[in-house]
Scaffold this motif. Sequence first.
Motif, PDB file in Angstrom:
ATOM      1  N   GLN A  20       0.816  -1.216   0.000  1.00 45.13           N
ATOM      2  CA  GLN A  20       0.000   0.000   0.000  1.00 45.13           C
ATOM      3  C   GLN A  20       0.851   1.268   0.000  1.00 45.13           C
ATOM      4  O   GLN A  20       0.496   2.257  -0.624  1.00 45.13           O
ATOM      5  CB  GLN A  20      -0.953  -0.001   1.196  1.00 45.13           C
ATOM      6  CG  GLN A  20      -2.149  -0.879   0.922  1.00 45.13           C
ATOM      7  CD  GLN A  20      -2.506  -1.750   2.102  1.00 45.13           C
ATOM      8  OE1 GLN A  20      -1.683  -2.032   2.956  1.00 45.13           O
ATOM      9  NE2 GLN A  20      -3.741  -2.203   2.140  1.00 45.13           N
ATOM     10  N   GLU A  21       1.977   1.225   0.695  1.00 43.06           N
ATOM     11  CA  GLU A  21       2.883   2.382   0.707  1.00 43.06           C
ATOM     12  C   GLU A  21       3.468   2.591  -0.682  1.00 43.06           C
ATOM     13  O   GLU A  21       3.606   3.728  -1.138  1.00 43.06           O
ATOM     14  CB  GLU A  21       4.006   2.171   1.720  1.00 43.06           C
ATOM     15  CG  GLU A  21       3.564   2.163   3.149  1.00 43.06           C
ATOM     16  CD  GLU A  21       3.000   0.839   3.642  1.00 43.06           C
ATOM     17  OE1 GLU A  21       2.510   0.802   4.769  1.00 43.06           O
ATOM     18  OE2 GLU A  21       3.023  -0.155   2.905  1.00 43.06           O
TER      19      GLU A  21
ATOM     20  N   SER B 297       0.718   4.177  -2.788  1.00 42.43           N
ATOM     21  CA  SER B 297       0.326   5.538  -2.417  1.00 42.43           C
ATOM     22  C   SER B 297       1.491   6.518  -2.392  1.00 42.43           C
ATOM     23  O   SER B 297       1.283   7.728  -2.462  1.00 42.43           O
ATOM     24  CB  SER B 297      -0.348   5.542  -1.043  1.00 42.43           C
ATOM     25  OG  SER B 297       0.611   5.301  -0.027  1.00 42.43           O
TER      26      SER B 297
ATOM     27  N   GLN C 289       0.878   3.061   5.381  1.00 43.79           N
ATOM     28  CA  GLN C 289      -0.510   3.239   4.967  1.00 43.79           C
ATOM     29  C   GLN C 289      -1.351   1.975   5.134  1.00 43.79           C
ATOM     30  O   GLN C 289      -2.571   2.050   5.104  1.00 43.79           O
ATOM     31  CB  GLN C 289      -0.567   3.685   3.503  1.00 43.79           C
ATOM     32  CG  GLN C 289       0.030   5.046   3.285  1.00 43.79           C
ATOM     33  CD  GLN C 289      -0.697   6.106   4.070  1.00 43.79           C
ATOM     34  OE1 GLN C 289      -1.895   6.303   3.918  1.00 43.79           O
ATOM     35  NE2 GLN C 289       0.019   6.784   4.955  1.00 43.79           N
TER      36      GLN C 289
ATOM     37  N   ARG D 237      -1.809   1.626  10.253  1.00 44.99           N
ATOM     38  CA  ARG D 237      -2.935   1.995  11.122  1.00 44.99           C
ATOM     39  C   ARG D 237      -2.616   1.693  12.586  1.00 44.99           C
ATOM     40  O   ARG D 237      -2.930   2.484  13.479  1.00 44.99           O
ATOM     41  CB  ARG D 237      -4.207   1.291  10.676  1.00 44.99           C
ATOM     42  CG  ARG D 237      -4.791   1.906   9.411  1.00 44.99           C
ATOM     43  CD  ARG D 237      -6.183   1.392   9.094  1.00 44.99           C
ATOM     44  NE  ARG D 237      -6.233  -0.036   8.798  1.00 44.99           N
ATOM     45  CZ  ARG D 237      -5.966  -0.568   7.603  1.00 44.99           C
ATOM     46  NH1 ARG D 237      -5.620   0.222   6.599  1.00 44.99           N
ATOM     47  NH2 ARG D 237      -6.044  -1.856   7.412  1.00 44.99           N
TER      48      ARG D 237
END
Length: 169
Positions: A15-16, A19, A24, A29
């Motif tokens: 995800q990093e 994005s 991320q 989280r």
Amino acid sequence: LDSTTLVLGIAPGRQEDESGMVFQGKSGRLLRTALFENGLYPRIENVVRCRPPENRDPTKKEIDACRMYLERVIGQMPNLQYVIALGTIAMAWCGVSGSVMKLAGIPRKAHVLGRDMTLIPIMHPAGLMRRPQYYSTWKSHWDQIREIIHPSKVSFVDRVEAKLYPNGL
């Protein structure tokens, strides 16, 4: 942002990578929740800039290739006093060897890029997701970190008397 504190991870995940922003995914989280709960707003960076193939640990060559980026970040933080090293690779980048499981939560003096600072190793949130039995220990380490960095602050969770994870992860 708190210009006195840097959280140092290892490498971007999927995800990093998509994005272009650090932490991320799920571990992000978890990390951001711990930071928020403890009133900490550090700069967050990784030892390497690119996601290693198959999400493996970065090689020494990859770490060395990205060193100048992290040196630049640290150079832009003249008030840097604390590095929270997420995992063994981040610890090693700061010159501390050993198992993060044995050294987690224990602050130590470190000499990083010619500067003296306090290094606080802690389990990487991705490692915690694989070992949820360590959640209460991980949470207590964040409480210790808050006390080291901001001794007079009460955590968000203490303020509202709520637990975001009452039964762990």
